[in-house]
Scaffold this motif. Sequence first.
Motif, PDB file in Angstrom:
ATOM      1  N   ARG A 175       0.830  -1.215   0.000  1.00 35.43           N
ATOM      2  CA  ARG A 175       0.000   0.000   0.000  1.00 35.43           C
ATOM      3  C   ARG A 175       0.858   1.256   0.000  1.00 35.43           C
ATOM      4  O   ARG A 175       0.542   2.232  -0.686  1.00 35.43           O
ATOM      5  CB  ARG A 175      -0.928   0.005   1.213  1.00 35.43           C
ATOM      6  N   LEU A 176       1.938   1.242   0.782  1.00 36.88           N
ATOM      7  CA  LEU A 176       2.840   2.397   0.805  1.00 36.88           C
ATOM      8  C   LEU A 176       3.479   2.605  -0.562  1.00 36.88           C
ATOM      9  O   LEU A 176       3.617   3.743  -1.035  1.00 36.88           O
ATOM     10  CB  LEU A 176       3.914   2.197   1.866  1.00 36.88           C
ATOM     11  N   PHE A 177       3.863   1.502  -1.207  1.00 37.56           N
ATOM     12  CA  PHE A 177       4.455   1.599  -2.542  1.00 37.56           C
ATOM     13  C   PHE A 177       3.439   2.150  -3.542  1.00 37.56           C
ATOM     14  O   PHE A 177       3.766   3.016  -4.368  1.00 37.56           O
ATOM     15  CB  PHE A 177       4.954   0.228  -2.993  1.00 37.56           C
ATOM     16  N   ALA A 178       2.191   1.654  -3.463  1.00 35.62           N
ATOM     17  CA  ALA A 178       1.151   2.143  -4.373  1.00 35.62           C
ATOM     18  C   ALA A 178       0.874   3.627  -4.134  1.00 35.62           C
ATOM     19  O   ALA A 178       0.658   4.388  -5.084  1.00 35.62           O
ATOM     20  CB  ALA A 178      -0.127   1.319  -4.189  1.00 35.62           C
ATOM     21  N   ALA A 179       0.867   4.042  -2.866  1.00 36.69           N
ATOM     22  CA  ALA A 179       0.639   5.458  -2.557  1.00 36.69           C
ATOM     23  C   ALA A 179       1.774   6.325  -3.098  1.00 36.69           C
ATOM     24  O   ALA A 179       1.535   7.430  -3.607  1.00 36.69           O
ATOM     25  CB  ALA A 179       0.500   5.648  -1.045  1.00 36.69           C
ATOM     26  N   GLU A 180       3.005   5.820  -3.006  1.00 36.86           N
ATOM     27  CA  GLU A 180       4.146   6.564  -3.541  1.00 36.86           C
ATOM     28  C   GLU A 180       4.057   6.685  -5.058  1.00 36.86           C
ATOM     29  O   GLU A 180       4.329   7.752  -5.625  1.00 36.86           O
ATOM     30  CB  GLU A 180       5.447   5.870  -3.143  1.00 36.86           C
ATOM     31  N   GLN A 181       3.644   5.588  -5.709  1.00 39.73           N
ATOM     32  CA  GLN A 181       3.470   5.636  -7.162  1.00 39.73           C
ATOM     33  C   GLN A 181       2.383   6.627  -7.544  1.00 39.73           C
ATOM     34  O   GLN A 181       2.510   7.365  -8.531  1.00 39.73           O
ATOM     35  CB  GLN A 181       3.118   4.243  -7.693  1.00 39.73           C
TER      36      GLN A 181
END
Length: 284
Positions: A175-181
Amino acid sequence: MTPFDDSQHRVARDLMADRARELMVLNAVAAAVAQSLEPLPLLVNALDHVIDLLALDAGAIYTRRDDGRLELIVERGIGAALARTYRRLPAEHPEISRLIGGRPLVFDDLRQIEELAALAGAGFRALMGLPLLARGETVGLLLVLRAGNAGWNQREPTLLEAIADHIALAFDNARLFAAEQQRRRQSEALRRGALALTEALGPDAVLDRILHQATELRRKADPRAELPWVLLLESAIMHLEADLRWIEMVEARLPDLKRYTPPSPTPRPRGRPRRTLVEAAVKE
């Protein structure tokens, strides 16, 4: 060697075998959830491994929404009808509230639980629900089911709690990676909007392009997960629309402004007025 010693040896050997199997399951699940940084494929892969490695009959993973409800994201073995029945779990229910609070649920006989009668009617007997905890918060729920007359042994709750911790950590990272993307995409869209300011366009064309990009960002944003960003975009869109209306109003008045001749200013002496000798003497 006495029979008692033989019995102890068998117990120790079985215990070591169980621990080796549990370690194998944990390593397999950890490897499975590490294969993807996309939240949905990660959860699908994790649930498949849990059901296969533990010889379970069905399972599901829920994620927690902003209103506290648990929403079904992926299921296996439950079926479409039951998935629709239990698509959302209310946060106000005592058992669900207990799960959100971080405590697992273990039922050996679903026939005694009125709210889960549909699962019991489909042949499922035992249920275990484990919270997915990340950074001190419940982000979801791992639900596993067993049919027939078999319940849960003493070691399975501990093993499944460890598995849930692995899934929760991987899901939170995804989720953190998706939010960063998503932030990168938003920054790129804003960068393209800023570039429009350097082009040879009129003010209305520049604002219209920025408004279009802001509207597109608002359309793609998820209010449940990005409410501050959505509110910021809506405020920006409102101000941009007001600016465009103001420019249209000014352009409509330009012909009148061109015909307007401002009055000539009245000439006034510049600098300090000079004092005469008489005025200077009187002041002294």
